[in-house]
Design an enzyme around this catalytic site. Structure first.
Site, PDB file in Angstrom:
ATOM      1  N   CYS A   1      -3.790   9.601   1.737  1.00 21.48           N
ATOM      2  CA  CYS A   1      -3.169   8.318   1.325  1.00 21.48           C
ATOM      3  C   CYS A   1      -1.767   9.071   0.316  1.00 21.48           C
ATOM      4  CB  CYS A   1      -3.692   7.864   0.165  1.00 21.48           C
ATOM      5  SG  CYS A   1      -4.908   6.706   0.913  1.00 21.48           S
TER       6      CYS A   1
ATOM      7  N   LYS B   1       1.319  -1.075   0.512  1.00 20.91           N
ATOM      8  CA  LYS B   1       0.077   0.228   0.044  1.00 20.91           C
ATOM      9  C   LYS B   1       1.070   1.261  -0.206  1.00 20.91           C
ATOM     10  CE  LYS B   1      -3.129   2.606   0.667  1.00 20.91           C
ATOM     11  NZ  LYS B   1      -4.597   2.897   1.718  1.00 20.91           N
TER      12      LYS B   1
END
Length: 402
Positions: free
Chosen positions: A256, A202
């Site tokens: 993010c 991720k």
């Protein structure tokens, strides 16, 4: 199958809704009582196309209810924020730990425990240690895994179902158990790995995006100095069959891409030079845009002998959403209001109705009134506006790109 989702934010709530829509009996947990009340009333507290209708369906069918404390379930999902601790961009996993400790009394042998929150490498193993230290009878009797979300705000419903997922268990049996759960609603491929690899995957995805955007943003600064249209340049360069340059903007935001690279550089500072530099470039782009705006205001004052009306167009970190987290547009608007206090600054964000700091203006009214228009976020509404030669237009996000 009963599942308990800890955190009903931008990822937790949509995932809970999609799981409920596919037959899972869902308990959604959030410490914010307003979120709990809105959810139980079928009202979405975030902006996401089509999601409120699905929420109303699953709440009405009794497949989802929201509470402030966890309940006995077959599976528990940790979907809470991972902010920074202090001023050095060190990741703070205290929310993940707090949510883990909240579900500890409810864990039973055979349960599935999954962390979806973006986390530093090793977080899943640390939470497993907490669980086994507090509940040693659960060791080798529950299934612990990490499965990061990878969805695009504004397209969450489709991507939660159709995107591939990376699932890393503490062991192979945990990976398989997590795969069985996600297979209930994910049509994309479920890729098996270990939890540390899944955690770094991720972070790698978003760090890669950050580096690519940094190239485009740096190119836009070079083009500005050289007197070249960066949008035309990128369009021409992308005609090459092996070149795909992204579009520049006023920086990088959101929880993010603007955050995850620090999770790598904080833990591996000597090994992540390019990742850290990309973060510096994208942070600098927001500062650069603020300076360009301040210089335009100063020039207008000198040329016209009066203070300008300035429209700051957009606060969200990306187009057509209401999410202002880590937004460079919000940073730029704040800087202009603080440093250009004599100017009449109009703040525009069509995707929210109110803000605790900014007094919001209608985008059409602001555009009509403004002497200087600063486009920060490429919302669809802004693309309806026509270019005006009598205005100073700073287009940092390509509203009028050719």
């Amino acid at each position: 199958m009963k599942a308990c989702f800890m955190g009903l934010g931008y990822i937790g709530l949509p995932t809970a809704i999609i799981a409920a829509k596919h037959g899972v009996q869902v308990t959604g947990v959030d410490i914010n009582k307003d979120v709990v009340e809105q959810t139980n009333a079928g009202h979405l507290h975030i902006i996401e196309p089509g999601l409120e209708e699905l929420l109303q369906d699953v709440v009405g069918a009794g497949k989802l209810h929201a509470v402030t404390q966890p309940e006995k379930s077959d599976a528990f999902f940790i979907v809470v924020p991972t902010p920074f601790r202090g001023g050095n961009h060190e990741p703070d996993t205290s929310y993940v730990e707090s949510a883990t400790r909240m579900v500890l009394p409810y864990l039973e042998p055979g349960n599935l425990f999954v962390i979806e929150s973006t986390s530093p490498v090793g977080t899943t193993e640390k939470m497993a240690k907490i669980i086994f230290d507090e509940r040693p009878e659960l060791k080798d009797n529950i299934f612990i895994a990490y499965c990061p979300e990878r969805v695009l705000p504004g397209n969450v419903i489709y991507e939660l179902v159709h995107n591939d997922r990376v699932i890393g268990g503490l062991n192979e049996s945990a990976t398989k158990k997590a795969q069985e759960f996600y297979a209930q609603f994910v049509q994309g491929e479920l890729h098996a790995t270990n939890c540390k690899t899944a955690e770094l995957c991720k972070l790698t995805e978003n760090s890669s995006r950050d580096s690519q955007i940094a190239f485009a943003n740096e190119l836009s600064i070079i083009c500005d100095k050289a007197g070249i249209n960066v949008w035309e340049l990128i369009n021409l360069a992308n005609k090459h069959p092996r070149v795909n340059i992204l579009q520049p903007g006023c920086g990088v935001g959101g929880h993010c891409i603007a955050i995850d690279p620090y999770f790598i550089s904080a833990e591996f500072p000597a090994e992540s030079k390019m990742i850290a530099t990309a973060r510096e470039v994208n942070n600098y782009k927001a500062f650069w845009c603020a300076e360009k705006t301040k210089n335009a205001i100063l020039k207008f004052e000198l040329d016209n002998k009066r203070q300008p009306v300035v429209a700051m167009m957009g606060l969200a970190f990306k187009p057509n959403i209401d999410d202002l987290r880590e937004s460079p547009a919000k940073y730029i608007a704040t800087k202009i209001m603080q440093d250009c206090y004599n100017a009449d600054v109009l703040i525009v964000e069509p995707n929210i109705t109110e803000h605790p700091v900014f007094k919001l203006s209608d985008y059409k009214d602001a555009y009509a009134k403004a002497d200087i228009v600063v486009f920060l976020t490429a919302h669809n509404q802004f693309k309806e506006l026509e270019w005006k030669d009598d205005k100073v237009i700073l287009d940092f996000c390509g509203i009028f790109k050719k």
